[in-house]
Design a protein around this motif. Structure first.
Motif, PDB file in Angstrom:
ATOM      1  N   ASP A   1      11.805 -19.401 -32.418  1.00  0.00           N
ATOM      2  CA  ASP A   1      10.856 -20.217 -31.670  1.00  0.00           C
ATOM      3  C   ASP A   1      11.025 -20.112 -30.149  1.00  0.00           C
ATOM      4  O   ASP A   1      10.338 -20.772 -29.389  1.00  0.00           O
ATOM      5  N   SER A   2      11.954 -19.257 -29.701  1.00  0.00           N
ATOM      6  CA  SER A   2      12.076 -19.096 -28.241  1.00  0.00           C
ATOM      7  C   SER A   2      11.190 -17.931 -27.808  1.00  0.00           C
ATOM      8  O   SER A   2      10.627 -17.211 -28.641  1.00  0.00           O
ATOM      9  N   LEU A   3      11.066 -17.763 -26.480  1.00  0.00           N
ATOM     10  CA  LEU A   3      10.285 -16.633 -25.966  1.00  0.00           C
ATOM     11  C   LEU A   3      11.263 -15.551 -25.546  1.00  0.00           C
ATOM     12  O   LEU A   3      12.173 -15.802 -24.759  1.00  0.00           O
ATOM     13  N   LYS A   4      11.071 -14.345 -26.090  1.00  0.00           N
ATOM     14  CA  LYS A   4      11.973 -13.240 -25.760  1.00  0.00           C
ATOM     15  C   LYS A   4      11.188 -12.191 -24.979  1.00  0.00           C
ATOM     16  O   LYS A   4       9.990 -12.014 -25.216  1.00  0.00           O
ATOM     17  N   PRO A   5      11.859 -11.480 -24.046  1.00  0.00           N
ATOM     18  CA  PRO A   5      11.129 -10.446 -23.295  1.00  0.00           C
ATOM     19  C   PRO A   5      10.615  -9.351 -24.226  1.00  0.00           C
ATOM     20  O   PRO A   5      11.297  -8.975 -25.184  1.00  0.00           O
ATOM     21  N   LEU A   6       9.420  -8.864 -23.947  1.00  0.00           N
ATOM     22  CA  LEU A   6       8.896  -7.715 -24.682  1.00  0.00           C
ATOM     23  C   LEU A   6       9.651  -6.468 -24.218  1.00  0.00           C
ATOM     24  O   LEU A   6      10.267  -6.483 -23.141  1.00  0.00           O
ATOM     25  N   SER A   7       9.529  -5.382 -24.997  1.00  0.00           N
ATOM     26  CA  SER A   7      10.264  -4.178 -24.585  1.00  0.00           C
ATOM     27  C   SER A   7       9.733  -3.662 -23.245  1.00  0.00           C
ATOM     28  O   SER A   7      10.454  -3.060 -22.471  1.00  0.00           O
ATOM     29  N   LYS A   8       8.432  -3.895 -22.973  1.00  0.00           N
ATOM     30  CA  LYS A   8       7.864  -3.450 -21.697  1.00  0.00           C
ATOM     31  C   LYS A   8       7.102  -4.609 -21.068  1.00  0.00           C
ATOM     32  O   LYS A   8       6.511  -5.417 -21.782  1.00  0.00           O
ATOM     33  N   LYS A   9       7.060  -4.621 -19.739  1.00  0.00           N
ATOM     34  CA  LYS A   9       6.277  -5.660 -19.049  1.00  0.00           C
ATOM     35  C   LYS A   9       4.851  -5.156 -18.887  1.00  0.00           C
ATOM     36  O   LYS A   9       4.637  -4.059 -18.366  1.00  0.00           O
ATOM     37  N   ASN A  10       3.890  -5.967 -19.297  1.00  0.00           N
ATOM     38  CA  ASN A  10       2.487  -5.534 -19.232  1.00  0.00           C
ATOM     39  C   ASN A  10       1.683  -6.391 -18.266  1.00  0.00           C
ATOM     40  O   ASN A  10       2.022  -7.551 -18.025  1.00  0.00           O
ATOM     41  N   VAL A  11       0.584  -5.814 -17.789  1.00  0.00           N
ATOM     42  CA  VAL A  11      -0.423  -6.613 -17.076  1.00  0.00           C
ATOM     43  C   VAL A  11      -1.662  -6.651 -17.960  1.00  0.00           C
ATOM     44  O   VAL A  11      -2.068  -5.622 -18.501  1.00  0.00           O
TER      45      VAL A  11
END
Ligand code: SER
Length: 598
Positions: free
Chosen positions: A228-238
């Motif tokens: 239920d936490s927020l984890k970074p995605l493998s890549k940062k997107n816009v």
């Protein structure tokens, strides 16, 4: 400057910045059980935002037709529409805030020529473990300073309810695996007086409509994890989205988007048809215009009125528009809609007869239904026709029965002269909505939570099924639609006969053989011509794609090669088995199969 000019300027702005244009996806999404309609440009890109490689690279741009059913009740104000077009640009693990924000400012102020002093900014104020977005604030401050604008009083922090974006809304509502992130929105100040009915003081997100959000840069860098936490995605997107209708309103400095050059001809047609003036009937006319526009686009995308899913929404739109119009003569309005959109959306002209006939039939059915409902009440309450011309009191239970069986809204029921206890009705409605909402949430969470497992299995099974059907029925057969849920997969194809039991068994046997062979699944990105030469199957939009992504099942001499975004299982035994459970004729020379996987 027209809406079309804005689209052209935007696409070329981002093409100059090495973005590849991708097609406008269908308004009815495929393989996504979580939603009925495409409601934002990012929706068809979810697998890529989650980390899949996109065949066109890391920089994408397009204009996407969108429909948002959740906005139906807001229609009637100066800025909401259910159908709209979204300008979108994406960075899939490439550029980020320090490129996106200055580019956006440049596009708005230079290409569109919006006055700098009318632009205001919102940024994310933080949520639990996610920090407030000071980095975007710094970038915006620099941008303003470089443009001789004092940043003081221009940039405002808002919480996750306003400046966090995911398809599910705020972080707490995001199901497992759903991507999302902080956003930074640009508002245009129409400088209209504040309306105190919406609060003492005006602010950027105030509903009085003085400031209108014209675009949104989402920094999609998180996904919901199983704990239920927020984890970074493998890549940062816009993920950028700009509402074309609102950008046009800013360019034309029209606080009411229905008075822009885009909607004006449609409003004029409604004024003529109703012999009323927009100045005194704005709300009704906005509803009529919006709902018929959405209806025309839905029908052009193959939706027909019914009592479920997309068809039900379409039915509601048509009925509500016709109630507000007070007539079923909608042809001049339809012509003005088609005239307005013909440059950007020729599909409306191509499907003109189909749209017209579908609307005509539905309006006829609606008129008949109103007569039937009146008769039903008459017989239940043993009233004469004469008495019914006046008003008649019915129980809230009957009114609710009319609502659930015939889909007539309380307003429609009242317009028949039938009175009932509205509070009692509202209570029944609330109970009913809670039940439906629970079902809808389950569906939403189910579909997405499953993104990593069952849906992926269904997706690979669909490729095997596609090839197996071609093996049995011939290579003229191709997929015309598909939809995957946790429970089953649905596969549509062009075949106008019922499949025999023997054919169905052969298709099923082939698929299960390929599963047993444990074939590896992998993809390659290759030029479109190469993919075609290889005999890869799928829908190729030649207008935009030079490179495509092809998924292969099997090595050396692959059993299946199909154009697809993914994701898929890595080996076919993961599917365990596939069972075909039903076939249907869905008309237009097409059949539908349902199958279970696992
Ligand atoms: N997905 C975001 C939106 O719909 C930005 O494209 O607003």
């Amino acid at each position: 400057m027209t809406a079309k000019n804005i689209v052209d300027l935007y696409i070329s702005f981002f093409k100059d910045k090495k973005h590849k244009q991708i097609p406008n996806a269908s308004l009815v999404p495929e393989n996504d059980p979580t939603t009925l309609f495409t409601s934002s440009g990012m929706q068809p890109l979810v697998p890529y935002l989650l980390g899949e490689e996109h065949p066109q690279g890391k920089r994408l741009v397009n204009v996407q037709n969108c429909f948002r059913a959740q906005d139906i009740d807001e229609i009637g104000d100066n800025r909401h529409t259910t159908f709209f077009r979204m300008l979108g640009n994406w960075s899939l693990g490439g550029y980020f805030k320090k490129e996106q924000l200055p580019w956006m400012y440049e596009f708005l102020t230079k290409d569109l020529g919006l006055p700098k002093e009318k632009l205001y900014i919102t940024v994310f104020d933080g949520y639990k473990e996610i920090q407030k977005d000071n980095e975007s604030v710094k970038i915006w401050e620099e941008i303003f300073k470089e443009n001789n604008i004092d940043p003081k009083g221009r940039i405002f922090y808002y919480g996750a309810d306003k400046n966090w974006w995911s398809r599910a809304g705020t972080p707490d509502k995001m199901p497992v695996n759903e991507p999302g992130g902080p956003s930074s929105e640009v508002f245009f100040d129409f400088q209209t007086p504040h309306d105190t009915r919406f609060g003492k003081k005006c602010h950027l997100n105030c509903d009085c409509g003085r400031y209108i959000e014209i675009c949104n840069s989402v920094f999609m860098e998180y996904k919901k994890s199983t704990d239920d936490s927020l984890k970074p995605l493998s890549k940062k997107n816009v993920d950028f989205g700009g509402g074309l209708e609102r950008l046009l309103a800013a360019v034309e400095n029209k606080q009411d988007i229905f008075q822009t050059s885009l909607f004006n001809p449609i409003i004029k047609a409604i004024e003529i048809q109703t012999a009323k003036k927009y100045t005194t009937h704005a709300k009704e006319m906005r509803i009529i215009a919006d709902h018929f526009i959405s209806a025309a686009f839905m029908i052009a995308n193959g939706v027909t009125p019914s009592n479920k899913e997309q068809g039900y929404i379409l039915r509601r739109l048509i009925r509500r528009a016709s109630d507000n119009l007070g007539s079923d003569n909608i042809y001049s309005i339809l012509d003005s809609i088609i005239g307005t959109y013909k440059e950007t959306d020729p599909q409306l002209i191509e499907n003109y007869e189909f749209i017209k006939n579908t609307l005509y039939e539905e309006l006829q059915k609606y008129t008949k239904l109103l007569i039937d409902v009146t008769q039903f009440i008459k017989s239940r309450y043993k009233k004469t026709g004469d008495e019914l011309k006046g008003q008649i009191e019915i129980s809230a239970r009957d009114a609710f029965e009319i609502y659930t069986t015939h889909g007539l809204s309380p307003t429609q029921i009242k317009s028949l002269g039938l009175l009932f206890n509205e509070q009692e009705f509202a209570e029944k409605m609330k109970e009913h909505q809670n039940i439906s909402r629970a079902g809808a949430n389950k569906k939403f969470a189910g579909g997405l939570a499953d993104h990593s497992e069952k849906t992926i299995m269904g997706h690979t099974a669909t490729h095997l099924l596609h090839q197996a059907i071609r093996d049995v029925l011939g290579s003229k057969i191709h997929q015309t639609g598909s939809n995957i849920t946790t429970e089953r997969l649905r596969f549509d194809f062009n075949y106008d006969k019922k499949l025999t039991d023997e054919q169905l068994r052969r298709v099923e046997d082939i698929v299960n053989e390929k599963i047993k062979e444990n074939l590896p699944v992998h993809f390659e990105i290759m030029p479109l011509t190469e993919a075609k030469n290889l005999g890869a199957i799928g829908l190729f939009d030649e207008k935009y794609q030079d490179n495509v992504k092809v998924y292969f099942i099997g090595n050396k001499k692959p059993y299946s090669a199909e154009f697809c975004g993914g994701p898929h299982v890595d080996f076919t035994t993961k599917l365990k088995q596939v069972r075909i459970i039903k076939q249907e004729n869905i008309g237009h020379g097409q059949r539908r199969l349902y199958a279970m996987v696992g």
